[in-house]
Design an enzyme around this catalytic site. Structure first.
Site, PDB file in Angstrom:
ATOM      1  N   LYS A 169      -7.029 -19.106  12.908  1.00 54.41           N
ATOM      2  CA  LYS A 169      -6.324 -20.150  13.661  1.00 54.41           C
ATOM      3  C   LYS A 169      -7.249 -21.349  13.755  1.00 54.41           C
ATOM      4  CE  LYS A 169      -2.296 -20.379  15.753  1.00 54.41           C
ATOM      5  NZ  LYS A 169      -1.087 -19.575  15.535  1.00 54.41           N
TER       6      LYS A 169
ATOM      7  N   ASP B   7       1.573 -25.156  14.098  1.00 52.68           N
ATOM      8  CA  ASP B   7       1.678 -24.439  15.379  1.00 52.68           C
ATOM      9  C   ASP B   7       2.045 -25.535  16.390  1.00 52.68           C
ATOM     10  OD1 ASP B   7       0.896 -21.563  16.508  1.00 52.68           O
ATOM     11  OD2 ASP B   7       0.193 -22.992  17.993  1.00 52.68           O
TER      12      ASP B   7
END
Ligand code: GLU
Length: 451
Positions: A130, A170
């Site tokens: 991430k 995201d």
């Protein structure tokens, strides 16, 4: 070495806390899996000897970098960027990029850790990662966003690649931001390759990717309900969020005969007792994507709806709940309100939206509860399919991808049932997702020896 000689759960968590001071979200995400994994590996000596869980909670690397950019009034701004590469045992690192003021190392480490389990559950060859920045795209002009994305990629490009690490979107990163980042990567490297997913279809994006997370979450919900002899048709649902995940979840729920009662953003939520149907969802999509407006404007357009400033929707009575906004948005009291109001199933479109105490309420009440790592895995799964299409230089049609998504969600549900069946008819989906996700990564790590 007998099992009793190994660190117990408390000692293990104490170590995690000491090594990651102040990283509350990361510690929470580890806590959420640790108990299940400890139970699962109790009699599996090889996992203990190889220290698999201990290794999994130590990211392969955390890259932190400065992102400098110039705003529209020619002021120089400095932000921090990160890429957390948690684990690449089963495939290249894979996971989104988040731009939001709340982003810090703890948040990205929790997301990368969760992503490792989620990606494993999809059955596709993807490791977990991430990235992101504390940059707030909210009040920025298009040119500012472009300059920020270009600066961010000017460092990130060194750490990513189609066989190394493939980021995606995201919170705060949609197709516009992916476009700017992809353009900069291509410019720096002089290579057109599938280094990012969530691209627009004009330049290698996959059909179904925008819909995949929300549709997949509702399909997971559908599978849970079917498993317990029920269905979505005729049920009411509360949804939080008004972004890509929330709106596609709402769309799918409507298509399956459900009635969506709420949507929200960080300022408050709207409650529409008449139901937020397809036309209203289209209106919200335009509000959010084109006008970049706030959900409060909904009540000016649709009479009969109420806006609740500064509140979350969990106290509205409904059969189903889909938290689709952000981490820790559903707390213990909210969970109690849901249970008391007769909610029978919760499927998380967001990552870790329920606090540990909230999860306990759901489990104690034995309602169906699907954690994000299982329920929202459809997004990254279709990202995996985007990688395959890019590698083959082909593009599959909507129907084929839709069928593949349905099949993938069914498969993830089955894995959760296999490992999460408590033996008395209750499926602990958290346990199922944790163990199934862990096992594949752990077995790959065992095969590699001590690396
Ligand atoms: N950010 C999404 C997630 O939480 C998608 C990641 C991806 O497509 O790589 O799973």
């Amino acid at each position: 070495m007998p099992a009793s000689d190994h660190a117990n759960l408390e000692q293990f968590m104490e170590g995690v806390k000491q090594r990651n001071p102040g990283q509350t979200e990361f510690i929470q995400a580890v806590q959420e899996v640790a108990q299940d994994i400890f139970d699962f590996i109790e009699d599996k000596q090889e996992y203990h000897e190889a220290q698999i869980l201990r290794r999994m909670v130590e990211p392969d690397r955390v890259v932190s970098f400065r992102v400098c950019w110039e705003d529209d009034s020619h002021r120089i701004r400095v932000q921090r960027g990160w890429r957390v590469q948690n684990n690449n045992a089963i495939g290249p690192y894979k996971g989104g990029i988040r731009f939001h003021p709340s982003v810090n190392e703890s948040v990205l480490k929790f997301l990368a850790f969760e992503q490792t389990f989620k990606n494993s559950l999809t059955g596709l060859p993807m490791g977990g990662a991430k990235g992101g920045s504390n940059f707030d795209p909210h009040d920025k002009s298009d040119s500012e966003i472009m300059r920020f994305c270009q600066s961010f990629m000017t460092e990130l490009y060194r750490h990513v690649g189609p066989d190394t690490d493939v980021p995606a979107g995201d919170i705060g990163v949609g197709s516009r931001e992916i476009g700017y980042m992809f353009g900069q990567y291509k410019r720096i490297t002089n290579r057109w390759e599938g280094v990012l997913t969530g691209k627009a279809t004009e330049y290698g994006g996959s059909k179904m990717r925008p819909e995949a997370t929300g549709y997949g979450a509702v399909q997971f919900l559908c599978n849970m309900l079917r498993h317990s002899g029920s269905e979505i048709d005729g049920k009411t649902a509360i949804i939080s969020g008004a972004g890509n995940v929330a709106l596609h979840a709402a769309e799918k729920l409507c298509d399956l005969g459900g009635k969506v009662l709420t949507l929200s953003d960080s300022d408050g939520f709207v409650h529409d007792p008449d139901g937020i149907g397809r036309d209203k969802i289209e209106w919200v999509k335009r509000l959010k994507n084109e006008r970049r407006g706030r959900i409060s404007e909904y009540v000016e357009e649709f009479s009969g709806a109420e806006y609740h400033e500064g509140k979350r929707p969990w106290h509205v009575a409904a059969d189903l709940a889909l938290p689709c906004a952000t981490q820790n948005e559903l707390e213990e009291d909210d969970a109690k309100a849901l249970v008391d109001n007769g909610c029978i199933a919760v499927a998380e479109g967001a990552n870790m939206p329920t606090t540990l105490k909230g999860v306990k309420v759901f489990k104690d009440a034995r309602i169906m509860y699907a954690p994000g790592k299982a329920a929202n895995a459809g997004g990254v799964a279709v990202s995996g399919l985007e990688m395959s299409q890019n590698a083959e230089r082909i593009s599959w049609n909507q129907e084929r991808l839709g069928d593949m998504l349905t099949e993938l969600m069914k498969d993830i549900h089955e894995k959760c049932v296999t490992y999460g069946d408590d033996g008395d008819g209750y499926i602990d989906y958290v346990k199922g997702a944790n163990i199934a996700g862990f096992k594949k990564v752990a077995d790959a790590m065992l095969a590699f020896g001590v690396v």
